[in-house]
Design an enzyme around this catalytic site. Structure first.
Site, PDB file in Angstrom:
ATOM      1  CB  CYS B 168      -0.967  -0.029   1.179  1.00  0.00           C
ATOM      2  SG  CYS B 168      -2.021  -1.502   1.121  1.00  0.00           S
ATOM      3  CG  HIS B 299      -1.963   4.257   5.490  1.00  0.00           C
ATOM      4  ND1 HIS B 299      -1.876   4.201   4.119  1.00  0.00           N
ATOM      5  CD2 HIS B 299      -2.142   2.972   5.911  1.00  0.00           C
ATOM      6  CE1 HIS B 299      -1.987   2.938   3.723  1.00  0.00           C
ATOM      7  NE2 HIS B 299      -2.156   2.178   4.784  1.00  0.00           N
ATOM      8  CG  HIS B 333      -6.664   0.636   1.561  1.00  0.00           C
ATOM      9  ND1 HIS B 333      -5.688   1.180   0.751  1.00  0.00           N
ATOM     10  CD2 HIS B 333      -6.000  -0.006   2.558  1.00  0.00           C
ATOM     11  CE1 HIS B 333      -4.504   0.862   1.223  1.00  0.00           C
ATOM     12  NE2 HIS B 333      -4.668   0.153   2.320  1.00  0.00           N
TER      13      HIS B 333
END
Lengths: 262, 407
Positions: B168, B299, B333
């Site tokens: 990620c 995040h 996400h």
């Protein structure tokens, strides 16, 4: 980049090579095979060894054999053409057959699994990246060299690939292979008075043109890594084609003569 | 670190396939989530952020001139379909950059976590709901860089081409690579692209780890219970500091930092050690102090441990409560594209002088001790810090700064 561009100089401070089918890099180049030999990957202990894929084991094998500066750990640049390809196959089979997947296996399925395992195993908080794709070897060398040239710390470049399962209908890799190189910035040659000497093997990367029909992108990791590891142990100048780095151009790793070492 | 100009941005995700729609919806506080059953019949409940198509893309394609390098003709995969809207958005700016610097001086660094895995799934785990598209299965469609050569050709890029995959944080590590190419004189401009398409491995996998939320994600909320997985693409054009780029700059990348947790492969360090290190480094390299950061784009995945670790890391780095937003509550996400997606929204924040809302953050988890913005908040913004963390204990932070600072 234009043809003739050179990146460097950098120096290789240490190198290691492992193949599941060859005892050393020279045997790859000579075509001498051995029975399948699994890596021992001693860098991982206890529970960390569970579920590790072959490609992770290969990375750990070569990285574990290089000395580490605990006070200033190297930046981590890992490279792989195919990534955790055997784990990907198992995960797909899992959900196809049972509508669920193993959490432990999924957790270790990303391309940066080996670099993460390495940082945990060594306690290194140094930055880590993973280069991938068909030109991962060339791009990995470029990334490692550029990072080393920033001068903040050495760079651990580890390149590994495991055989692609047949169901993918991909390249038929005969062996799992890995090579690691500890790369640092090199002083200019000849060294200026008072400047630190070159303690490793001086190399540079050079961009060279390839014809439109040349297969510069599709290098064999086994052959390229063996050539680079073999050039490291031999004293004479050498050049290793690392693969395509941009349209119409490839990257070469050029070893200076052994005499460049201080 | 000298500043690098961001001269064009592009993105596509569950909020839409054209930049204006995505940004307007994000700043209006909308998400684009749908039940996972819209994608596949999973044996559990969760929400997903799926890129709307094909109607929107077909409409957009009808407005575009014919493209001899049409991506979907060459690589008819979901990864290409998710990438295509961003590529189209960015094309005029990239062509201008190629004219400005020369096509061989423009690099392409692509980032993804799963690459073409979805196409492989269609072959190895066939399902009538997800038929193989186009030409059938080819191994070359599987890799992270499956679309790279075609996209580079489509954009007229002839410089260095490489791919990064660090879960990620992929797109931010790709951005770091692009900046190195420019700083060492190997390129004058770089397209940094990222895309991840939803695939069954991802959804089953995150569920197996207990990380998927059954309802829409609630970053930093008291009752948060996981991520909303999503697909999307985000692209930026980065150019070296020069008179022309100062004129065209939307914002500047002024600092980057990267560090590893060295703790566990999927569980964040409880004190967010890697996050602390990379945030400090990014701020230091930007030549500013923590007190100069006006907003943090977290995040913020919405899992209990991730948000707690990030919040603690933020508290350790910043002496005051900096307004913090979690845009994954809007976009979901987007995995390897998450960093750049948040960065593009941060650039828009600098332009609008407003911080987008973190949806569903109320009631906040007071124990986290961070200042979550739960509604669109006008604010004077000069520097926004954006975080992207990931599996493997990888952490990267970027400081983006207002264009006026450098002009």
């Amino acid at each position: 980049m234009t043809s003739g561009t050179a990146v460097g100089p950098v120096q290789i401070l240490g190198a290691a090579f492992f193949s599941t089918r060859h005892a050393c890099a020279r045997d790859v180049l000579a075509g001498r095979e051995r029975p399948f030999t699994a890596p021992t990957y001693g860098l991982l202990v206890g529970r960390a060894r569970r579920f590790t894929s072959l490609v992770t084991q290969l990375h750990m094998e070569v990285c574990g054999s290089l000395s580490r500066d605990a006070a200033n750990p190297p930046a981590i640049v890992f490279a792989t053409c195919h990534g955790e390809i055997q784990t990907a196959e198992r995960l797909i089979a899992d959900f196809r057959d049972s509508q669920m997947v193993s959490s432990a296996r999924f957790a270790l399925s990303v391309h940066n699994t080996p670099s993460g395992m390495y940082s945990v195993a060594t306690g290194s908080t140094a930055p880590a990246t993973t280069v991938t794709g068909t030109n991962a070897i060339a791009a990995g060398w470029l990334e490692a060299s550029l990072t080393a040239l920033e001068g903040e710390r050495a760079v651990l470049l580890s390149i590994a690939d495991e055989p692609v399962p047949a169901v993918f209908r991909g390249p038929a890799e005969p062996a799992g292979v890995a090579a690691a190189f500890l790369v640092g910035a090199a002083p200019a040659a000849p060294a200026a008075p008072g400047a630190p000497p070159c303690t490793g093997r001086r190399v540079e990367l050079a961009v060279t043109p390839i014809g439109p029909c040349a297969s510069g992108a599709l290098v064999s990791p086994l052959q390229v890594l063996a050539q680079a590891a073999d050039a490291w142990v031999r004293p004479e100048p050498a050049s290793v084609a690392l693969g395509r780095i941009q349209p119409g151009a490839m990257l070469e790793l050029r070893f200076a003569a052994e005499e460049a070492r201080a | 670190m000298a500043g690098h100009a961001i001269t064009a941005v592009a993105l596509a995700n569950c909020l839409g396939t054209d930049r204006r729609t995505v940004l307007d919806r994000a700043f209006a506080g909308e998400d684009g989530f749908a039940p996972a059953s819209a994608f596949f019949a999973f044996p559990f409940a969760t929400m997903l952020g799926i890129v709307p198509r094909p109607a929107a893309q077909a409409a957009q394609a009808a407005q575009d001139p014919p493209d001899p390098h049409d991506l979907m003709d060459r690589i008819p995969t979901r990864l290409a379909a998710v990438s295509l809207p961003s590529v189209r958005q960015l094309r005029p700016a990239v062509r201008a950059a190629a004219l400005r610097w020369g096509a061989r001086r423009v690099a392409y660094v692509f980032a993804s976590s799963t690459g073409g895995l979805e196409q492989t799934e269609r072959s190895l785990a066939p399902d009538p709901r997800l038929p193989l598209s186009g030409h059938g299965y080819r191994y070359t469609d599987h890799g992270i860089d499956a679309t790279s050569a075609a996209i580079a050709q489509s954009l007229g890029i002839e410089g260095v081409c490489m791919a990064i995959s660090t879960a990620c944080s992929s797109s931010f590590n790709a951005l770091a690579s692009a900046l190195r190419l420019i700083d060492r004189g190997l390129a004058d401009a770089a397209v940094v692209g990222s895309a991840d398409s939803l695939c069954r491995t991802t959804v089953f996998g995150f569920h197996s780890l207990g990380l998927t939320a059954p309802t829409a994600t609630q970053p930093f909320a008291r009752d948060r219970c996981g991520v909303t997985l999503a697909e999307g693409s985000a692209y930026v054009l980065i150019e070296r500091d020069a008179a022309a780029t100062r004129r065209d700059a939307l914002a500047w990348v002024t600092g980057m930092g990267a560090a590893s947790d060295a703790f566990h492969h999927t569980t964040p360090h409880p004190e967010g050690i890697g996050g602390q290190l990379c945030m400090r480094q990014a701020i230091d390299r930007a030549g500013i102090a923590p007190g100069d950061v006006d907003c943090i784009s977290a995040h913020g995945t919405g899992t209990r441990l991730n948000d707690a670790a990030e919040a603690l890391a933020v508290r350790r780095v910043f002496e005051r409560a900096v307004p913090m937003t979690a845009t994954k509550s809007l976009t979901g996400h987007t995995l390897g594209s998450a960093g750049l997606t948040a960065l593009v929204l941060a650039v828009e924040s600098l332009r609008r002088q407003a911080i987008p809302a973190t949806l569903r953050a109320a009631p906040l988890d007071d124990e986290l001790g961070v200042a979550i913005v739960d509604r669109l908040t006008p604010a004077p913004l000069r520097h926004v810090l954006v975080n992207a963390f990931g599996f493997g204990g990888t952490n990267v932070s970027v400081v983006v700064s207002q264009a006026a600072r450098q002009s």
